[in-house]
Design an enzyme around this catalytic site. Structure first.
Site, short mmCIF file in Angstrom:
data_model
loop_
_atom_site.label_atom_id
_atom_site.label_comp_id
_atom_site.label_asym_id
_atom_site.label_seq_id
_atom_site.Cartn_x
_atom_site.Cartn_y
_atom_site.Cartn_z
CD1 TRP A 102 58.60 1.52 -0.03
CD2 TRP A 102 59.26 0.56 1.87
NE1 TRP A 102 58.67 0.16 -0.24
CE2 TRP A 102 59.08 -0.46 0.91
CE3 TRP A 102 59.67 0.18 3.15
CZ2 TRP A 102 59.28 -1.82 1.19
CZ3 TRP A 102 59.88 -1.17 3.43
CH2 TRP A 102 59.69 -2.15 2.46
CG ASP A 172 64.25 5.08 2.40
OD1 ASP A 172 65.16 4.64 1.68
OD2 ASP A 172 63.27 4.40 2.77
CE LYS A 196 64.51 -1.22 -2.99
NZ LYS A 196 63.54 -2.19 -3.34
N1 PMP Z 1 62.73 1.98 1.82
C1 PMP Z 1 62.36 1.83 0.54
C2 PMP Z 1 62.03 3.05 -0.26
C3 PMP Z 1 62.31 0.55 -0.02
O1 PMP Z 1 61.93 0.40 -1.29
C4 PMP Z 1 62.65 -0.57 0.76
C5 PMP Z 1 62.65 -1.99 0.21
N2 PMP Z 1 61.91 -2.24 -0.88
C6 PMP Z 1 63.01 -0.37 2.09
C7 PMP Z 1 63.05 0.92 2.57
C8 PMP Z 1 63.35 -1.52 2.99
O2 PMP Z 1 64.55 -2.09 2.62
P1 PMP Z 1 65.03 -3.46 3.30
O3 PMP Z 1 63.99 -4.48 3.01
O4 PMP Z 1 66.33 -3.72 2.64
O5 PMP Z 1 65.16 -3.20 4.75
#
Ligand code: PMP
Length: 360
Positions: A102, A172, A196
């Site tokens: 991520w 994040d 989550k």
């Molecule tokens: N950052 C992290 C740490 C995540 O776990 C996720 C999704 N699993 C995201 C960003 C992306 O989120 P989204 O798919 O809602 O854009």
């Protein structure tokens, strides 16, 4: 419905009382004769729901007055772009720490708008550890320092917010927000997708210090402009209203659980016993440095990878589902967010012991 234990990384398990409340409200919101799903975002009923959710979140996270709280569409991925668009503020460089999948996504998106300095990377350890803070190289001219508080796939979590050397610290927190107390005043900006610990997908919560907004890069789309979104109550366009409503239910539920300290204590217990069970048997392994193991996402492998398929099938039979690892890394992963009851973790541990006895 016979509930199973849902170890999905997100969208993920919701607390039973939240589902119950949502079900009740689907019979009709108070005396309106309609449901929350059918409401105008600008009507007084939804505004009431939105304001209460925001106020409750502020109280739960103890968000200081000089921070704006935004509820925006597009999940955390949209924020990967919105953060540099809004926070570059005339600078050209941004600093990012890479701790896995991520972080790398956030970095790739930031590169569309600025020069990204990777201050530290866990890549050499295959993202099983976080480079110690003294080894980071943080550019004093960077507009901010960004890190991923919890790597949902790799299972690596910062146990405390790092020092930012005077730069605005940006996190994040998609997969660990509301799982423990955080000192919001140490951050320039916190963002998190909701699916989550805050409920449903499509929504990102953004908590941003006021003095950092108002200087978006020319050409920033209006829906991505924090100043405009803050001025218009996150309603430059129609927000994901139902996700916002469920976010409010999640925060209410957390308050009923005793708040963030109480949920943290439960999360520590759940994570410690699951890691202990993995470490106790050579049949299972988790590669992450114990000092930075995630309390939310627990990846693990079987010594014999060929047993993963039967493991998943038998676990599912036993009511323990969605334990497959992310497609990029394989293996197995148990996501144990706030809403995963301790009994779910206990059931998983019993199953793991039993499976090892039969197949080990
Ligand atoms: N950052 C992290 C740490 C995540 O776990 C996720 C999704 N699993 C995201 C960003 C992306 O989120 P989204 O798919 O809602 O854009």
């Amino acid at each position: 419905m016979a509930r199973i234990y849902n170890f999905s990384p997100g969208p993920s398990v919701l607390p039973a009382p939240v589902l119950e409340k949502a079900r009740e409200d689907l019979r009709g919101w108070r005396s309106t004769g309609i449901t929350v799903m059918e409401m105008s975002h600008r009507g007084k009923d939804f505004i009431g729901i939105a304001e209460k959710a925001t106020a409750d979140l502020r109280e739960l996270l103890e968000i200081p007055q000089n921070y704006k709280v935004l509820f925006l569409a597009g999940g955390a991925s949209a924020q990967f772009a919105a953060v540099p668009l809004n926070l570059l503020r005339g600078k050209t460089k941004v600093s990012y720490v890479s701790t896995g999948y991520w972080s790398e996504k956030a970095i790739a998106e930031a590169r569309l708008f600025g020069e990204v300095q990777v201050s530290a990377s866990g890549k050499e350890s295959n993202f099983t550890t976080i480079p110690p803070r003294p080894q980071w190289n943080v550019d004093p001219d960077a507009a901010y320092l960004h890190y991923t508080a919890n790597e949902t796939i790799g299972g690596v979590e910062f146990q405390a917010a790092p020092e930012a050397d005077g730069l605005p610290l940006v996190a994040d927190m998609s997969s660990n927000i509301l799982s423990r107390p955080v000192e919001v005043g140490r951050f320039g900006l916190i963002y998190a997708s909701a699916q989550k610990n805050i409920g449903l997908p499509g929504l990102a919560v953004v908590i941003v210090r006021e003095d950092l907004i108002g200087q978006a890069l020319p050409g920033t789309p209006s829906t991505f402009d924090y100043r405009r979104q803050a001025a218009e109550g996150s309603m430059v366009n129609t927000p994901p209203t139902y996700s916002w409503y469920v976010a409010g239910l999640m925060v209410e539920w957390l308050k009923e659980q005793g708040g963030l300290k109480a949920i943290e204590a439960r999360n520590i217990r759940k994570a410690e016993k699951l890691y202990a069970a993995i470490d106790a048997l050579p049949f299972y392994s988790n590669p992450v440095d114990p000092a930075v193991r995630s309390r939310m996402n627990v990846p693990f492998h079987l010594a014999d990878a060929a047993l993963e398929t039967p493991f998943l099938a038998e676990a599912k039979e036993a009511g323990l589902a969605y334990l497959e690892g992310h497609r990029s890394v394989g293996g197995l992963r148990a996501s144990i967010y706030n809403a995963m009851p301790e009994e779910g973790v206990d059931a998983l541990i019993s199953f793991m012991r039993e499976f090892e006895r039969k197949r080990g």
